[in-house]
Design an enzyme around this catalytic site. Structure first.
Site: not given
Ligand code: BG6
Length: 517
Positions: A204, A242, A261, A266, A366
């Protein structure tokens, strides 16, 4: 020949035009889980409000948990309101949208369940006029992916598009495998049933507006590319931080950990967009070829000196303002002896002409001090300190910050003379903010763009099989080594801080420091 992906407003691939996809049915496996409520359905409603969902459209949620259609719609209503968080008056057509949602409760790990899916689809399809186009979305735990794919194949749900007739596509959530061998195996299973152009591996981050803008920034402007290389850039930092902890996802996270993860997908996607060569044309194959080429150039991490290249940490109890934050090991369903990493920092090198010897520092965790994703490009210092006579000992190197979230935008730091009769210098910034420039911030979930793209059949922002495998090829040896080392080498940091002291020392050894936020 008409394009079967695009319904009304455009019959061309002109991306300036609003493209509304052709009618279709979307089947979500794992629909009782968090992702559907938090991201998928809110994103679909966002598209619906924008007039980008075709008239002929429906969603069938599939999972074991029993819900009636009505109860599922209520759950989704709450999800949309909570996670899309629009002004109160902006939900006018939510009821109309919710009527497109249905639910089947069954055990989709067994292939028998798929005949119920077929019957239900056939029944509802007629009323909604979806024209037989199908989008299957795997939002289940990854252990279920192979079984679901096999059952879809056995039930005859995987036909490729022929002569512009109906299409069938499958979206596969991350994590795609847990190491190189399992990712290869999953690719094998999925490509036995679906053709590569039917498969959409989702990350995403690639749907975030600021991430897409990286390509426009680099290749839609003439002035940046000439200095986007080892001659002008000292190093690059990619931070995906995060503030939240593991929340209620411990059973997944205990198995996964931070690298699987966040870094494997990402952070490496961001790295590839920042560093890839310009594609000759703007299409899915050309862009994904360049990303894969870049991944092939990343130098494997030296396992005999891994501590110089990688740090892993786990949060212990800490504080945020006056709120106590529990240790990872005290979170529900986490083992009190867990050695799962919740923080990682890596130093990577890209062995090609453009980037030889430029370090790329990736950092993610995290329960860090705040939620921020940012790419920091540190340029080399000015070669000659002209202003020595002013008492200035050194001059700050220029810095370009690409703010991915929150506060989407970019800023360029450079040095300026402080106005007045004396010669004093201090850094200033030139800023671009999305909301100032365009009057609004980008959509909230990133799934809007990606769901729309896959309904339109545009796979540019999805991860190809080679990229996934190359990412695992890089990281699997590191994960294996950490696994062998167990507790040895795991550092700890207080929740609500910027990670373990070892991560700072890691930068200091290179004479550098993490970007402060
Ligand atoms: C997800 C992870 O792909 O991305 C999560 O599995 C994480 O652990 C999340 O919290 C973070 O996404 P964003 O868009 O909030 O940065």
């Amino acid at each position: 020949m008409a394009d079967s992906n695009v319904f009304v407003e455009s019959q061309t691939n002109d991306t300036r035009r609003r493209r509304v996809p052709a009618p279709c049915a979307m089947v979500i496996f794992g629909a009782s889980g968090d992702l559907t409520e938090r991201k998928l359905v809110p994103a679909l409603y966002y598209l619906f409000r924008a007039g980008l969902i075709p008239e002929g459209f429906l969603v069938i949620g599939c999972a074991k948990t029993p819900y009636t259609d009505e109860a599922f719609r209520e759950k989704m209503r709450n999800g949309v309101r909570k996670y899309l968080n629009l002004p109160e008056g902006d939900y006018g057509n939510l009821d109309e949208f919710l009527k497109k949602l249905y639910y089947i409760s069954n055990d989709f790990a067994t292939c028998e369940a798929y005949s119920e899916l077929r019957e239900r689809l056939n029944q509802i399809d007629t009323g909604h006029g979806t024209g037989g186009n199908r989008l299957f979305y795997l939002a289940t735990p990854p252990s279920v992916f192979p079984g679901t794919v096999a059952c879809l194949g056995a039930a005859g749900f995987a036909q490729p598009e022929e002569d512009g007739k109906c299409w069938t596509r499958i979206v596969i959530e991350k994590p795609f495998g847990r190491d190189l061998a399992s990712a290869r195996e999953l690719n094998r299973i999925v490509t036995n049933v679906f053709k590569e152009d039917q498969i959409y591996r989702i990350d995403h981050y690639l749907g975030k507006e600021t991430v897409q803008n990286l390509l426009v920034f680099r290749f839609g402007n003439g002035i940046f590319e000439p200095f986007w290389n080892r001659r002008y850039i000292d190093h690059v930092q990619i931070a995906v931080a995060e503030h939240i902890g593991v929340e209620n996802r411990a059973s997944y996270y205990e198995e996964a950990g931070l690298v699987r993860d966040m870094i494997q997908n990402h952070a490496l996607s961001l790295l590839s967009l920042v560093t890839m060569e310009p594609p000759a044309i703007f299409d899915a194959t050309a862009v994904r070829d360049e990303k894969a080429k870049l991944m092939r150039a990343i130098r494997p991490l030296p396992l005999d000196r891994l501590n110089d290249y990688a740090v892993r940490g786990q949060y212990v109890e800490g504080w945020s303002d006056d709120q106590r934050l529990p240790a990872y090991r005290a979170e529900p369903k986490v083992s009190p002896q867990s050695i799962t990493e919740t923080f990682a920092a890596l130093k990577l090198f890209i062995d090609n002409w453009r980037w030889a010897d430029v370090p790329f520092y990736l950092r993610s965790g995290k329960r860090l001090a705040k939620r921020i994703s940012e790419i920091t490009v540190r340029f080399r210092r000015a070669p000659h300190l002209l202003f020595k006579g002013t008492g200035l000992k050194s001059i700050e190197p220029n810095r370009l910050s690409i703010h991915i979230q929150p506060d989407e935008g970019m800023s360029l730091m450079f040095n300026a003379k402080i106005p007045g009769t004396t010669m004093q210098i201090r850094p200033v910034t030139m800023n671009f903010h999305y909301d100032e420039a365009f009057g609004h911030a980008p959509p909230s979930t990133a799934y809007e763009t990606l769901l729309l793209d896959c309904m339109l059949g545009d796979s540019m922002l999805f991860t190809r099989d080679d990229f996934v495998e190359l990412a695992w090829e890089l990281l699997t040896p590191v994960l294996n080594r950490w696994h062998e080392d167990g507790r040895k080498g795991l550092s700890f940091y207080e929740a609500g801080t910027w990670g373990p002291p070892e991560a700072d020392a890691f930068m200091e050894r290179d004479g550098r420091a993490w970007q402060e936020f």
